[in-house]
Motif scaffolding. Structure first.
Motif, PDB file in Angstrom:
ATOM      1  N   TRP A 184       0.893  -1.206   0.022  1.00 35.13           N
ATOM      2  CA  TRP A 184       0.061  -0.058   0.057  1.00 35.13           C
ATOM      3  C   TRP A 184       0.949   1.405  -0.065  1.00 35.13           C
ATOM      4  CZ3 TRP A 184      -4.359   2.993  -0.208  1.00 35.13           C
ATOM      5  CH2 TRP A 184      -4.247   3.990   0.417  1.00 35.13           C
ATOM      6  N   PHE A 232      -0.856  -1.253  -5.490  1.00 35.13           N
ATOM      7  CA  PHE A 232      -2.118  -1.312  -4.938  1.00 35.13           C
ATOM      8  C   PHE A 232      -2.820  -2.419  -4.976  1.00 35.13           C
ATOM      9  CE2 PHE A 232      -2.293   3.434  -5.090  1.00 35.13           C
ATOM     10  CZ  PHE A 232      -1.524   3.887  -3.895  1.00 35.13           C
ATOM     11  N   SER A 236      -4.433  -5.037  -2.472  1.00 37.84           N
ATOM     12  CA  SER A 236      -5.924  -5.442  -2.494  1.00 37.84           C
ATOM     13  C   SER A 236      -5.936  -7.052  -2.493  1.00 37.84           C
ATOM     14  CB  SER A 236      -6.742  -4.834  -3.793  1.00 37.84           C
ATOM     15  OG  SER A 236      -7.775  -4.936  -3.676  1.00 37.84           O
ATOM     16  N   ILE A 277      -8.004   1.909  -1.378  1.00 39.19           N
ATOM     17  CA  ILE A 277      -7.090   1.620  -2.812  1.00 39.19           C
ATOM     18  C   ILE A 277      -7.816   2.049  -3.791  1.00 39.19           C
ATOM     19  CG2 ILE A 277      -6.142  -0.326  -3.987  1.00 39.19           C
ATOM     20  CD1 ILE A 277      -5.601  -1.805  -1.408  1.00 39.19           C
TER      21      ILE A 277
END
Length: 552
Positions: A184, A232, A236, A277
């Motif tokens: 992240w 990202f 996720s 995100i």
């Protein structure tokens, strides 16, 4: 700059890595902090992961970055974000620290009486003259690059260590939570680099560059954004596969400093984090494409992301000041803090062009600003102002959003995305795809959320008027969040007047105290920054690299 002594106290294991993206750099160490050798167990890797972000990425005492410089403020959020707010014309400055008094000087302004004030030192020239290793303190290009690669490299270190750590409980969940954390923040760092620099370096290995020969291959800003989104997506995917919510919550609750777990900050559920995100990916698309170049495919892509983005009751990633600990201070760690008080004494001055965006009766204006005229003889058309930003002083302002509060523990800083940003991106996409009433509803939602007290917008507005409401609301609702320059760029406002840029009907207070309300400003700023000399001198571009200097 205020010095903090908590680096080796609050965070048990800290690594202050080189700020260059590659290995050819001084071996900078922090003698006050434990080494990464101590990150060999569960508490150690968690502590290292926290420090990687809040010290390497954001804290103004990162010695590998400030290194005896006359630093303005005390965190990434004071000067790093400050440059964005300066170039977005939310603030201005007259102090010479880090060239803040000249980097945002427009090429010229034409006042209501027809007189023209020309800047003899254009912004593009000034900032490029300062892009040299021996002029680091004055080099605007240096700071964001240094902080974001420091953050990225520290996260690389976390990823390199985490699989070898023995965890209690559901080990896979705990590892994946830490990995998601690192991906992240890597996505965040690459987003920042790709959204402001003309080129960057993709570096996903500890201590080395992105090629085996240690020669740097620079890639385009678009490639940097693609890499950001890739990271990202990796975060996720990991979050979607979490199996033990209790172990996940325990680890994230330790990764996030306790003092940020209040207000809009807190232990995000995996679903909340994934929505954060999606909001950041929507920002990456919107911020890096000119409005005139957006297609229906682009707008629909934004809609898909924001419809799965941050909700009004979601936790988001925030910073918060404290009396004893923190990665930025209440008095000098943010643009808001450095803009608060009497204009004659604050580092940043409130721009007249920001204030003119507020609509009559907006409670956010009355709550956060007061009239306090300040004029100056030199460059007065840039930083003369009638306004000051008020300090909430810990007083509850009801449901109205507060922009500044110097009482330790009270100021909430938005680090990444927010509900307001997500909702306004939704509004913009809807308006530009023919759903004006739905888009206006999203603008109304943000105004209600921030306690503006304005009458709801009617769905009968024209496309032109709807776009103008959106533009003004983004300026007001997202002020001090580091988005103003992205918007000015994609809307073409920073471009030369001869290329369709500039701003008309601008409010300008002259150094003589005379107010113009229909002035024309020609900003003519650089849209993406050149790679800083501290990088390309040490790591010259390899064959096949993307250009590292913006041709504009």
């Amino acid at each position: 700059m205020k010095k903090y002594k908590y680096l080796s106290i609050y965070f048990a294991a800290v690594t202050l890595l080189s700020v260059s993206s590659c290995k050819k750099e001084l071996d900078v160490k922090n003698p006050n902090s434990p080494t990464i050798e101590q990150a060999k167990d569960e508490p150690g890797i968690i502590s290292l992961s926290t420090a990687a972000v809040y010290i390497n990425g954001f804290n103004g005492n990162n010695p590998s970055i400030i290194a005896n410089q006359n630093w303005l403020g005390d965190s990434y959020f004071s000067l790093g974000i400050g440059f964005h707010e300066l170039l977005g014309d939310n603030i201005s400055a007259e102090a010479s620290n880090q060239n803040i008094n000249v980097v945002n000087l427009p090429d010229y302004v034409i006042l209501d009486n027809g007189s023209k004030i020309t800047n003899t030192s254009p912004s593009k020239s000034v900032i490029r003259i300062s892009n040299a290793r021996d002029k680091k303190p004055a080099n605007m290009f240096y700071y964001e690059w240094a902080y974001m690669y420091s953050l990225n490299n520290a996260c690389n270190q976390v990823l390199a260590l985490v699989d070898a750590i023995k965890f209690t409980g559901d080990a896979e969940t705990k590892k994946n939570t830490i990995k998601a954390w690192a991906y992240w923040w890597k996505g965040f760092a690459y987003s920042k680099i790709g959204s402001i620099y003309y080129a960057g370096i993709i570096n996903n290995t500890v201590g080395v560059g992105n090629t085996s020969s240690l020669v740097s291959t620079y890639v385009t800003s678009a490639a940097m954004i693609a890499e950001a989104n890739k990271n990202f997506d990796q975060a996720s995917t990991l979050l979607s596969a979490i199996t033990s919510i209790s172990d996940y919550s325990t680890v994230l609750g330790k990764l996030l400093p306790s003092f940020v777990q209040t207000g809009k900050g807190g232990v995000l559920t995996t679903a909340m984090w994934i929505r954060n995100i999606n909001t950041m990916k929507a920002r990456n698309l919107l911020a890096n494409k000119r409005l005139s170049q957006m297609t229906s495919t682009d707008w629909n892509a934004v809609l898909t992301l924001v419809n799965a983005g941050i909700k009004s009751d979601d936790f988001v990633f925030t910073g918060r000041t404290t009396a004893t600990n923190g990665f930025f201070s209440a008095s000098g760690g943010s643009v808001a803090a450095m803009s608060t008080g009497l204009p004659k004494s604050t580092s940043f001055k409130i721009s007249e062009r920001l204030i003119q965006e507020y609509k009559t009766g907006d409670k956010r204006l009355a709550t956060n600003f007061a009239v306090n005229q300040y004029t100056n003889q030199v460059g007065g058309f840039t930083f003369s102002t009638r306004w000051q930003l008020l300090d909430a002083n810990g007083v509850n302002k009801g449901d109205v959003a507060v922009l500044s509060d110097k009482t330790p523990g009270n100021y909430e800083l938005y680090i990444a995305g927010s509900y307001e940003e997500n909702e306004l991106m939704k509004a913009e996409a809807l308006i530009n795809t023919g759903s004006i009433p739905a888009g206006l509803l999203s603008i109304n939602n943000v105004r209600t959320y921030q306690g503006a007290g304005l009458a709801a917008l009617s769905g009968a507005l024209s496309l032109t008027d709807a776009k103008e409401e959106l533009r003004r609301e983004r300026r007001v609702a997202l002020v001090f969040r580091g988005l103003a320059f992205y918007d000015a760029r994609r809307w073409g406002i920073i471009d030369d007047v001869t290329k369709g840029g500039g701003r008309t009907n601008a409010v300008v207070l002259g150094s003589d105290g005379v107010l113009s309300t229909h002035a024309t400003i020609n900003y003519n700023f650089l849209d993406y920054w050149d790679v800083p000399a501290d990088e390309y001198v040490i790591n010259p571009p390899a064959a096949g690299s993307a250009p590292i200097k913006n041709p504009n």
